[in-house]
Design an enzyme around this catalytic site. Structure first.
Site, PDB file in Angstrom:
ATOM      1  N   HIS A 244       0.853  -1.457  -0.115  1.00 32.18           N
ATOM      2  CA  HIS A 244       0.187  -0.055  -0.013  1.00 32.18           C
ATOM      3  C   HIS A 244       0.829   1.287  -0.088  1.00 32.18           C
ATOM      4  O   HIS A 244       1.997   1.117   0.776  1.00 32.18           O
ATOM      5  CB  HIS A 244      -0.820   0.120   1.225  1.00 32.18           C
ATOM      6  CG  HIS A 244      -1.924   1.096   1.300  1.00 32.18           C
ATOM      7  ND1 HIS A 244      -1.680   2.102   1.569  1.00 32.18           N
ATOM      8  CD2 HIS A 244      -3.251   0.942   0.837  1.00 32.18           C
ATOM      9  CE1 HIS A 244      -2.712   3.094   1.531  1.00 32.18           C
ATOM     10  NE2 HIS A 244      -3.849   2.320   1.185  1.00 32.18           N
ATOM     11  N   CYS A 282      -4.017   2.712  -4.497  1.00 37.95           N
ATOM     12  CA  CYS A 282      -4.831   3.619  -3.641  1.00 37.95           C
ATOM     13  C   CYS A 282      -4.821   4.998  -4.400  1.00 37.95           C
ATOM     14  O   CYS A 282      -3.815   5.666  -4.144  1.00 37.95           O
ATOM     15  CB  CYS A 282      -4.308   3.537  -2.148  1.00 37.95           C
ATOM     16  SG  CYS A 282      -5.172   4.585  -1.151  1.00 37.95           S
ATOM     17  N   HIS A 309      -7.818   0.542  -3.877  1.00 36.20           N
ATOM     18  CA  HIS A 309      -8.557   1.537  -3.030  1.00 36.20           C
ATOM     19  C   HIS A 309      -9.068   2.356  -3.828  1.00 36.20           C
ATOM     20  O   HIS A 309      -8.170   3.281  -4.287  1.00 36.20           O
ATOM     21  CB  HIS A 309      -7.605   1.895  -1.817  1.00 36.20           C
ATOM     22  CG  HIS A 309      -7.425   0.873  -0.996  1.00 36.20           C
ATOM     23  ND1 HIS A 309      -6.459   1.212   0.209  1.00 36.20           N
ATOM     24  CD2 HIS A 309      -7.884  -0.369  -0.742  1.00 36.20           C
ATOM     25  CE1 HIS A 309      -6.373  -0.040   0.818  1.00 36.20           C
ATOM     26  NE2 HIS A 309      -7.217  -0.915   0.414  1.00 36.20           N
ATOM     27  N   ASP A 362     -13.045   3.312  -0.765  1.00 38.63           N
ATOM     28  CA  ASP A 362     -12.139   3.702   0.484  1.00 38.63           C
ATOM     29  C   ASP A 362     -12.588   4.925   0.907  1.00 38.63           C
ATOM     30  O   ASP A 362     -13.148   5.830   0.341  1.00 38.63           O
ATOM     31  CB  ASP A 362     -10.642   3.688   0.033  1.00 38.63           C
ATOM     32  CG  ASP A 362      -9.882   3.602   1.087  1.00 38.63           C
ATOM     33  OD1 ASP A 362     -10.220   3.306   2.324  1.00 38.63           O
ATOM     34  OD2 ASP A 362      -8.703   3.965   1.036  1.00 38.63           O
ATOM     35  N   HIS A 363     -12.651   4.932   2.167  1.00 38.12           N
ATOM     36  CA  HIS A 363     -12.814   6.419   3.017  1.00 38.12           C
ATOM     37  C   HIS A 363     -14.148   7.110   2.752  1.00 38.12           C
ATOM     38  O   HIS A 363     -14.106   8.289   1.941  1.00 38.12           O
ATOM     39  CB  HIS A 363     -11.739   7.437   3.206  1.00 38.12           C
ATOM     40  CG  HIS A 363     -10.632   6.810   3.695  1.00 38.12           C
ATOM     41  ND1 HIS A 363      -9.397   7.607   3.639  1.00 38.12           N
ATOM     42  CD2 HIS A 363     -10.315   5.603   4.187  1.00 38.12           C
ATOM     43  CE1 HIS A 363      -8.443   6.714   4.205  1.00 38.12           C
ATOM     44  NE2 HIS A 363      -9.005   5.276   4.433  1.00 38.12           N
ATOM     45  N   TYR A 379     -15.068   5.254   7.721  1.00 38.87           N
ATOM     46  CA  TYR A 379     -15.563   3.827   7.455  1.00 38.87           C
ATOM     47  C   TYR A 379     -16.975   3.588   7.793  1.00 38.87           C
ATOM     48  O   TYR A 379     -17.456   2.658   8.424  1.00 38.87           O
ATOM     49  CB  TYR A 379     -14.598   2.715   8.189  1.00 38.87           C
ATOM     50  CG  TYR A 379     -13.269   2.547   7.270  1.00 38.87           C
ATOM     51  CD1 TYR A 379     -13.231   1.636   6.228  1.00 38.87           C
ATOM     52  CD2 TYR A 379     -12.301   3.188   7.694  1.00 38.87           C
ATOM     53  CE1 TYR A 379     -12.279   1.666   5.220  1.00 38.87           C
ATOM     54  CE2 TYR A 379     -10.987   3.286   7.177  1.00 38.87           C
ATOM     55  CZ  TYR A 379     -11.054   2.333   5.773  1.00 38.87           C
ATOM     56  OH  TYR A 379      -9.679   2.166   4.943  1.00 38.87           O
TER      57      TYR A 379
HETATM   58  C1  DNO Z   1      -6.492   3.439   5.416  1.00 36.59           C
HETATM   59  C2  DNO Z   1      -5.921   2.428   4.910  1.00 36.59           C
HETATM   60  C3  DNO Z   1      -4.851   2.332   5.567  1.00 36.59           C
HETATM   61  C4  DNO Z   1      -4.241   0.903   4.972  1.00 36.59           C
HETATM   62  C5  DNO Z   1      -2.918   0.301   5.420  1.00 36.59           C
HETATM   63  C6  DNO Z   1      -2.456  -0.956   4.643  1.00 36.59           C
HETATM   64  O1  DNO Z   1      -7.716   3.456   5.368  1.00 36.59           O
HETATM   65  O2  DNO Z   1      -5.937   2.488   3.712  1.00 36.59           O
HETATM   66  O3  DNO Z   1      -4.867   1.950   7.055  1.00 36.59           O
HETATM   67  O4  DNO Z   1      -5.004  -0.402   5.372  1.00 36.59           O
HETATM   68  O5  DNO Z   1      -1.847   1.275   5.416  1.00 36.59           O
HETATM   69  O6  DNO Z   1      -1.248  -1.344   5.291  1.00 36.59           O
END
Ligand code: DNO
Length: 408
Positions: A244, A282, A309, A362-363, A379
């Site tokens: 990531h 991501c 992501h 994501d988020h 989340y």
């Molecule tokens: C946040 C995430 C990070 C991710 C880690 C992967 O929302 O994208 O916490 O899970 O960095 O190791």
């Protein structure tokens, strides 16, 4: 075929339940054994048990299949001794290998991990109120500098900021109440969801000191040492690794950063040339650096793309950003999804078994009823549902309009 729609679940204590996730339309779960201390071996039994919990509703008699599978482990965290290159790293690397073997035995295909020193993802504000009343996560460079220079009082911290940022940081710090200063500190160093380590100010400074002699080059070596050991094991176990990116993708607290740019990615993927040594695209992390060409990165390194992501950020000129709606902000989400679907088609033609790439929205923003609830920042169910619904609609539109079949 579309991407595999997954959802991050924080385990049995997550206010968002597996049933909620199923109703949101996801079929894949992304989770970790969050309760395990970093560096311990995950046993086959422990992994099996969590897998069963995900796949079966045991409250029903007879147990009923939920229609979910455990698609990705996010994360198996990397022990700090490995990142620091300490002599004790070998023991933790052996443990990591054993965990990967056990994951392979249970049959979970993908592991996401990061190589960020000391802190996992970092934000200064978890409740930035947007124009429409939604709350978003944000990273404000002035607040970050206020913490670094005036609360942590890191030696020589001033050197890392422009005069303008320093001046504003000072003003912001002076205007903050003790409570506001505490919340800022907590947001930055006490661990966001998924980050398993939280620190007091003193502990944090001690951790930073350990990195005093480690620059980017040395840190790359430490990552390389780790990957040379674990990738062959992941390969034999049938488990795809997906590093990531750094979030945010720039140095913090003078610490090294090695997963922030396309050049970093090229270096990492070259350490061991195998699809098992892959990455997580991501878009929200890489996308914070305007020069990161997200679509080009997917086109150039797509065969190693093991997880996506999808989210977007709105950048400001001083390095600050906030998390924008999934189809808004600076990320060209249309272009990103076209590129991923094209990669899937390439894999199909190449008869790869990993044609379908797992993605998660994501988020999300905190919206509607979730504003009244206690949720994991970024989340909460409704905001993520909105994000995922937008992304799947966009994906369907792309697939139906057949743009992925067109030649350039
Ligand atoms: C946040 C995430 C990070 C991710 C880690 C992967 O929302 O994208 O916490 O899970 O960095 O190791």
């Amino acid at each position: 075929m579309g991407m595999e729609q997954t959802w991050r679940w924080y385990g049995p204590s997550d206010p968002v339940t597996l049933s909620d996730i199923r109703q949101a339309g996801a079929t894949g779960i992304v989770t970790s054994l969050h309760e395990k201390p970093i560096g311990d071996i995950w046993s086959v039994e422990e992994i099996e048990e969590r897998k069963k919990m995900i796949e079966w509703d045991l409250s029903k008699n007879p147990p009923k299949r939920r229609g979910l599978r455990w698609s990705v482990i996010e994360s198996v965290p990397v022990h700090e001794d490995i990142k620091l290159g300490k002599p004790t790293r070998d023991k933790y690397i052996e443990n990591y290998k054993q965990t990967l073997i056990n994951i392979g035995v249970v049959g979970i295909p993908t592991v996401c991990y990061n190589f960020m020193p000391v802190v996992d993802w970092t934000r200064t504000n978890l409740e930035l109120e947007l124009e429409d009343g939604a709350k978003a996560l944000s990273f404000n460079m002035e607040d970050f500098a206020a913490f670094d220079v005036y609360i942590l009082r890191r030696k020589n911290a001033e050197k890392d900021y422009s005069d303008d940022i320093l001046e504003k940081a000072k003003q912001r710090f002076e205007a903050m109440s003790d409570e506001q200063r505490y919340v800022l500190q907590k947001n930055i160093i006490s661990g966001l969801p998924g980050a398993q380590e939280g620190y007091s100010l003193e502990q944090f400074q001690t951790k930073l000191d350990e990195y005093a002699t480690i620059d980017d080059a040395k840190y790359r070596e430490n990552l390389s040492y780790f990957l040379k050991e674990v990738v062959p094991v992941a390969e034999a176990a049938g488990v795809r690794l997906a590093i990531h990116p750094d979030d945010p993708p720039k140095p913090l607290f003078g610490l090294p950063r090695v997963v922030s740019t396309e050049d970093d990615l090229a270096y990492i993927l070259n350490i061991h040339n195998s699809v098992y040594n892959g990455f997580t695209m991501c878009t929200g992390s890489f996308g914070v650096r305007p020069e990161n060409d997200l679509i080009g990165m997917i086109e150039r390194y797509g065969d190693r793309l093991n997880f996506a992501h999808l989210r977007s950020t709105q950048r400001y000129s001083n390095g600050s950003f906030h998390e924008a709606g999934h189809l808004r902000g600076d990320v060209d989400m249309y272009g990103v999804i076209v590129a991923i679907l094209k990669e899937q088609r390439r894999r199909h033609s190449a008869h790869r078994h990993d044609e379908q790439i797992p993605m998660r929205a994501d988020h999300g923003h905190t919206i509607l009823d979730d504003l009244k609830k206690k949720t994991n920042p970024g989340y909460s169910a409704i905001g993520l549902l909105r994000g995922m619904a937008e992304l799947r609609g966009l994906e369907l539109g792309i697939e139906r309009s057949k743009v992925i079949f067109r030649k350039k």
